[in-house]
Motif scaffolding. Structure first.
Motif, PDB file in Angstrom:
ATOM      1  N   ILE A   1      69.914  82.857  59.182  1.00 35.55           N
ATOM      2  CA  ILE A   1      68.956  83.464  58.241  1.00 35.55           C
ATOM      3  C   ILE A   1      68.550  82.411  57.199  1.00 35.55           C
ATOM      4  CG2 ILE A   1      68.767  85.202  56.385  1.00 35.55           C
ATOM      5  CD1 ILE A   1      70.570  87.009  58.172  1.00 35.55           C
ATOM      6  N   GLY A   2      69.538  81.635  56.766  1.00 32.09           N
ATOM      7  CA  GLY A   2      69.284  80.582  55.773  1.00 32.09           C
ATOM      8  C   GLY A   2      68.288  79.531  56.250  1.00 32.09           C
ATOM      9  N   GLU A   3      68.322  79.214  57.538  1.00 32.08           N
ATOM     10  CA  GLU A   3      67.365  78.227  58.083  1.00 32.08           C
ATOM     11  C   GLU A   3      65.934  78.712  57.858  1.00 32.08           C
ATOM     12  OE1 GLU A   3      68.003  77.372  62.259  1.00 32.08           O
ATOM     13  OE2 GLU A   3      70.036  76.683  61.823  1.00 32.08           O
ATOM     14  N   LYS A   4      65.751  80.027  58.050  1.00 35.11           N
ATOM     15  CA  LYS A   4      64.398  80.590  57.869  1.00 35.11           C
ATOM     16  C   LYS A   4      64.027  80.542  56.390  1.00 35.11           C
ATOM     17  CE  LYS A   4      63.861  83.156  62.002  1.00 35.11           C
ATOM     18  NZ  LYS A   4      64.761  83.981  62.747  1.00 35.11           N
ATOM     19  N   ILE A   5      65.003  80.873  55.536  1.00 34.68           N
ATOM     20  CA  ILE A   5      64.735  80.851  54.086  1.00 34.68           C
ATOM     21  C   ILE A   5      64.404  79.413  53.659  1.00 34.68           C
ATOM     22  CG2 ILE A   5      65.738  81.248  51.791  1.00 34.68           C
ATOM     23  CD1 ILE A   5      67.435  83.491  52.991  1.00 34.68           C
TER      24      ILE A   5
ATOM     25  N   ASN B   1      58.585  74.321  52.287  1.00 31.06           N
ATOM     26  CA  ASN B   1      57.261  74.049  52.849  1.00 31.06           C
ATOM     27  C   ASN B   1      56.243  73.778  51.729  1.00 31.06           C
ATOM     28  OD1 ASN B   1      54.742  74.250  54.012  1.00 31.06           O
ATOM     29  ND2 ASN B   1      55.385  75.838  55.466  1.00 31.06           N
ATOM     30  N   ALA B   2      55.659  72.577  51.761  1.00 31.04           N
ATOM     31  CA  ALA B   2      54.743  72.180  50.687  1.00 31.04           C
ATOM     32  C   ALA B   2      53.480  73.038  50.663  1.00 31.04           C
ATOM     33  CB  ALA B   2      54.381  70.708  50.825  1.00 31.04           C
ATOM     34  N   ASN B   3      53.166  73.735  51.779  1.00 32.58           N
ATOM     35  CA  ASN B   3      52.000  74.636  51.770  1.00 32.58           C
ATOM     36  C   ASN B   3      52.227  75.835  50.858  1.00 32.58           C
ATOM     37  OD1 ASN B   3      50.751  73.029  53.630  1.00 32.58           O
ATOM     38  ND2 ASN B   3      51.454  74.225  55.399  1.00 32.58           N
ATOM     39  N   HIS B   4      53.491  76.075  50.501  1.00 34.11           N
ATOM     40  CA  HIS B   4      53.798  77.230  49.650  1.00 34.11           C
ATOM     41  C   HIS B   4      53.767  76.857  48.173  1.00 34.11           C
ATOM     42  CE1 HIS B   4      56.108  79.102  53.286  1.00 34.11           C
ATOM     43  NE2 HIS B   4      54.801  79.140  53.420  1.00 34.11           N
ATOM     44  N   SER B   5      52.728  76.148  47.783  1.00 27.43           N
ATOM     45  CA  SER B   5      52.663  75.677  46.385  1.00 27.43           C
ATOM     46  C   SER B   5      52.429  76.848  45.422  1.00 27.43           C
ATOM     47  CB  SER B   5      51.555  74.631  46.221  1.00 27.43           C
ATOM     48  OG  SER B   5      50.346  75.181  46.671  1.00 27.43           O
ATOM     49  N   ASN B   6      51.985  78.010  45.966  1.00 26.21           N
ATOM     50  CA  ASN B   6      51.768  79.172  45.080  1.00 26.21           C
ATOM     51  C   ASN B   6      53.002  80.076  44.987  1.00 26.21           C
ATOM     52  OD1 ASN B   6      51.622  80.034  47.684  1.00 26.21           O
ATOM     53  ND2 ASN B   6      50.018  81.559  47.322  1.00 26.21           N
TER      54      ASN B   6
ATOM     55  N   ASP C   1      69.817  83.054  50.185  1.00 25.03           N
ATOM     56  CA  ASP C   1      70.395  82.051  51.096  1.00 25.03           C
ATOM     57  C   ASP C   1      71.884  81.874  50.794  1.00 25.03           C
ATOM     58  OD1 ASP C   1      70.257  79.536  52.876  1.00 25.03           O
ATOM     59  OD2 ASP C   1      71.017  78.767  50.971  1.00 25.03           O
ATOM     60  N   ARG C   2      72.198  81.824  49.486  1.00 23.92           N
ATOM     61  CA  ARG C   2      73.599  81.580  49.058  1.00 23.92           C
ATOM     62  C   ARG C   2      74.505  82.763  49.417  1.00 23.92           C
ATOM     63  NH1 ARG C   2      72.501  79.676  44.099  1.00 23.92           N
ATOM     64  NH2 ARG C   2      72.197  77.752  45.247  1.00 23.92           N
ATOM     65  N   ALA C   3      74.006  83.983  49.228  1.00 26.01           N
ATOM     66  CA  ALA C   3      74.813  85.167  49.538  1.00 26.01           C
ATOM     67  C   ALA C   3      75.242  85.116  51.006  1.00 26.01           C
ATOM     68  CB  ALA C   3      74.009  86.429  49.258  1.00 26.01           C
ATOM     69  N   GLN C   4      74.275  84.808  51.859  1.00 28.82           N
ATOM     70  CA  GLN C   4      74.542  84.730  53.294  1.00 28.82           C
ATOM     71  C   GLN C   4      75.519  83.584  53.609  1.00 28.82           C
ATOM     72  OE1 GLN C   4      72.763  87.206  54.712  1.00 28.82           O
ATOM     73  NE2 GLN C   4      73.849  86.874  56.645  1.00 28.82           N
ATOM     74  N   HIS C   5      75.306  82.459  52.956  1.00 32.10           N
ATOM     75  CA  HIS C   5      76.133  81.256  53.154  1.00 32.10           C
ATOM     76  C   HIS C   5      77.590  81.512  52.764  1.00 32.10           C
ATOM     77  CE1 HIS C   5      76.716  76.753  51.882  1.00 32.10           C
ATOM     78  NE2 HIS C   5      77.177  76.954  53.088  1.00 32.10           N
ATOM     79  N   VAL C   6      77.774  82.148  51.602  1.00 28.61           N
ATOM     80  CA  VAL C   6      79.122  82.385  51.090  1.00 28.61           C
ATOM     81  C   VAL C   6      79.886  83.309  52.035  1.00 28.61           C
ATOM     82  CG1 VAL C   6      80.406  83.546  49.234  1.00 28.61           C
ATOM     83  CG2 VAL C   6      78.602  81.907  48.668  1.00 28.61           C
ATOM     84  N   ARG C   7      79.254  84.447  52.408  1.00 27.26           N
ATOM     85  CA  ARG C   7      79.968  85.438  53.239  1.00 27.26           C
ATOM     86  C   ARG C   7      80.181  84.946  54.659  1.00 27.26           C
ATOM     87  NH1 ARG C   7      78.736  86.582  48.927  1.00 27.26           N
ATOM     88  NH2 ARG C   7      78.789  88.525  47.754  1.00 27.26           N
ATOM     89  N   GLU C   8      79.144  84.279  55.232  1.00 20.39           N
ATOM     90  CA  GLU C   8      79.238  83.904  56.656  1.00 20.39           C
ATOM     91  C   GLU C   8      80.054  82.641  56.888  1.00 20.39           C
ATOM     92  OE1 GLU C   8      75.884  83.300  59.335  1.00 20.39           O
ATOM     93  OE2 GLU C   8      74.949  85.067  58.485  1.00 20.39           O
TER      94      GLU C   8
END
Ligand code: TMP
Length: 213
Positions: free
Chosen positions: A42-46, A52-57, A70-77
């Motif tokens: 899931i974190g890879e998608k986040i 992504n530089a296209n997400h400047s907004n 991302d961190r919540a998933q990382h800590v538990r998994e």
């Protein structure tokens, strides 16, 4: 043992972690190397959304919430199970990055970030945090060299495109955190050559690991 690496872009965290892990394994420590953002499926998608530089907004609040998700998933998994199995966990960035990037640099209230960390982390905290410190101009130059030499996928350069002043706030933010909590942080001069930095880090980590035995 839980060790995290922090620093501005181009500070050499990833290289130093790659050099440290075999040393720890050779000393008999079972260890895993992980990172934020992007350690889980899931974190890879986040991560792809965040960098992504296209997400400047992207709104600052969206950014903050995505890092915490991302961190919540990382800590538990990943982190908690590894620590419970007595493994040494080495993470390329962790919660201090949010305090510094979203707090000191973007300007979010540090108390709000602290509250989020209480929700996401509970009592979890690294035993040691190594800050690879170097001037922003050197770090950014290295980061852009790396980005420009990569081919294929969309470049992960949304943060590298931030202003010099933003990165200076990040650098100063890390140094402030280290001052506030000297017991956990060690600052390493990352403008030295990679071998010397590796030697400095190895000494610090092995000293801590002997203490913990
Ligand atoms: P990196 O993999 O090159 O360290 O890239 C991750 C980027 O995400 C880096 O620019 C720092 C940024 N970041 C934050 O802004 N907040 C965070 O909480 C984390 C973990 C990273």
């Amino acid at each position: 043992m839980f060790i995290t690496f922090e620093g501005i872009e181009g500070s050499g965290k990833t290289t130093q972690i790659q050099l440290l892990i075999p040393v720890l394994r050779a000393k008999g420590y079972e260890c895993i190397s992980t990172r934020e953002p992007g350690a889980t499926k899931i974190g890879e998608k986040i991560r792809a959304i965040l960098l992504n530089a296209n997400h400047s907004n992207m709104l600052p609040i969206t950014e903050l919430l995505l890092y915490e998700a991302d961190r919540a998933q990382h800590v538990r998994e990943i982190i908690e199970p590894a620590l419970a199995a007595n493994k040494t966990v080495v993470s390329d960035r962790f919660f201090d990055a949010t305090t510094v990037y979203q707090g000191y640099a973007r300007g979010f209230d540090l108390k709000l970030i602290e509250q989020m960390h209480r929700i996401v982390l509970g009592c979890l905290k690294p035993d040691l945090t190594i800050i690879l410190d170097l001037p922003v101009e050197i770090g950014l130059k290295r980061a852009w060299q790396r980005i420009n030499s990569q081919s294929g996928d969309l470049p992960e350069d949304r943060f590298e495109k931030e202003s010099f002043a933003f990165h200076e706030k990040v650098r100063q933010g890390y140094l402030t955190l280290a001052e506030l909590e000297p017991g956990r942080f060690r600052i390493i001069d990352a403008s030295k050559d990679s071998k010397t930095i590796h030697k400095d880090i190895t000494e610090i980590v092995l000293r801590l690991s002997h203490k913990g035995e």
